[in-house]
Design a protein around this motif. Structure first.
Motif, short mmCIF file in Angstrom:
data_model
loop_
_atom_site.label_atom_id
_atom_site.label_comp_id
_atom_site.label_asym_id
_atom_site.label_seq_id
_atom_site.Cartn_x
_atom_site.Cartn_y
_atom_site.Cartn_z
N CYS A 12 61.78 57.48 27.82
CA CYS A 12 60.97 56.68 28.74
C CYS A 12 61.82 55.55 29.30
O CYS A 12 62.33 54.72 28.55
N ARG A 13 61.94 55.54 30.60
CA ARG A 13 62.74 54.52 31.28
C ARG A 13 61.85 53.73 32.22
O ARG A 13 60.86 54.24 32.72
N GLY A 14 62.21 52.50 32.45
CA GLY A 14 61.45 51.67 33.35
C GLY A 14 61.37 50.25 32.85
O GLY A 14 62.10 49.86 31.92
N PRO A 15 60.46 49.47 33.42
CA PRO A 15 60.37 48.05 33.07
C PRO A 15 60.07 47.78 31.60
O PRO A 15 60.51 46.77 31.06
N ARG A 77 52.41 59.16 32.11
CA ARG A 77 51.26 58.65 31.34
C ARG A 77 51.60 58.55 29.85
O ARG A 77 51.21 57.59 29.18
N PHE A 78 52.35 59.54 29.34
CA PHE A 78 52.78 59.49 27.94
C PHE A 78 53.59 58.23 27.68
O PHE A 78 53.37 57.55 26.67
N CYS A 79 54.52 57.91 28.55
CA CYS A 79 55.36 56.72 28.34
C CYS A 79 54.54 55.44 28.32
O CYS A 79 54.81 54.54 27.51
N THR A 80 53.54 55.36 29.17
CA THR A 80 52.66 54.18 29.18
C THR A 80 51.94 54.04 27.85
O THR A 80 51.90 52.96 27.24
N ILE A 81 51.37 55.15 27.38
CA ILE A 81 50.63 55.13 26.12
C ILE A 81 51.58 54.90 24.94
O ILE A 81 51.27 54.13 24.03
N ALA A 82 52.73 55.54 24.96
CA ALA A 82 53.70 55.39 23.86
C ALA A 82 54.18 53.95 23.74
O ALA A 82 54.37 53.45 22.63
N THR A 83 54.34 53.28 24.87
CA THR A 83 54.74 51.87 24.83
C THR A 83 53.67 51.03 24.14
O THR A 83 53.98 50.16 23.31
N GLN A 84 52.41 51.29 24.45
CA GLN A 84 51.31 50.57 23.80
C GLN A 84 51.27 50.87 22.30
O GLN A 84 51.17 49.96 21.48
#
Length: 165
Positions: A12-15, A77-84
């Motif tokens: 997962c890459r991004g902010p 969507r997975f990356c968003t949830i995984a970050t949480q």
């Protein structure tokens, strides 16, 4: 859950990337014993069911788990949830981690399961649409020589306007 978060930390890459990786590393450090116990249990379960080639069976299963969480269609969507989840897991006391993992894993799986549900719906809808009766008329093309010699009909309005004083 650890496998899912491992895939997220690697892919997962991004902010939120730095936060995700820091939380995952904190999870690994703070919950080392809980994670080691859980992994040992998966190995023991596979050993009990897998016979003498249990390690190969275990490795294949773990590869399937990692591959499941690495599927591109649901990555965003997975990356968003995984970050949480990684943040929540890192903050979770070790004593509560197993109970938390049981509720967090379905959240991590949801983007993939939702994608496949939507894809199945699409396939069913497409099959139903294709099975409907087709109109009897079909589009036909004019012969090439007709197309080449074709010219538009004269515009009667234009002729009338020109002839009017």
């Amino acid at each position: 859950m650890r496998a899912a978060l491992n895939v997220a930390a690697l892919g997962c890459r991004g902010p939120a990337e730095a936060t995700l990786i820091a939380d995952y590393n904190r999870l690994l450090a703070d919950k080392r014993k809980v994670l080691a116990t859980a992994y040992a249990r998966t190995e023991a379960d596979t050993r009990a069911a897998g016979g003498k080639d249990w390690r190969d069976v275990h490795d294949r299963r773990m590869t399937q788990v990692y591959n499941f969480f690495a599927q591109p269609p649901a990555k965003t969507r997975f990356c968003t949830i995984a970050t949480q989840v990684a943040g929540e897991a890192a903050a979770m006391p070790a004593a509560d981690f197993s109970a938390f993992a049981a509720t967090a894993l379905p959240r991590l799986e949801a983007p993939f399961l939702d994608f496949y549900r939507a894809y199945d719906t699409y396939r069913r809808d497409l099959a139903a649409w294709q099975a409907r009766a087709r109109p009897a008329t079909q589009l036909t093309y004019a012969p090439l020589d007709t197309v080449i010699t074709w010219s538009p009909a004269p515009d009667r309005r234009l002729a009338t306007a020109e002839s009017t004083p």
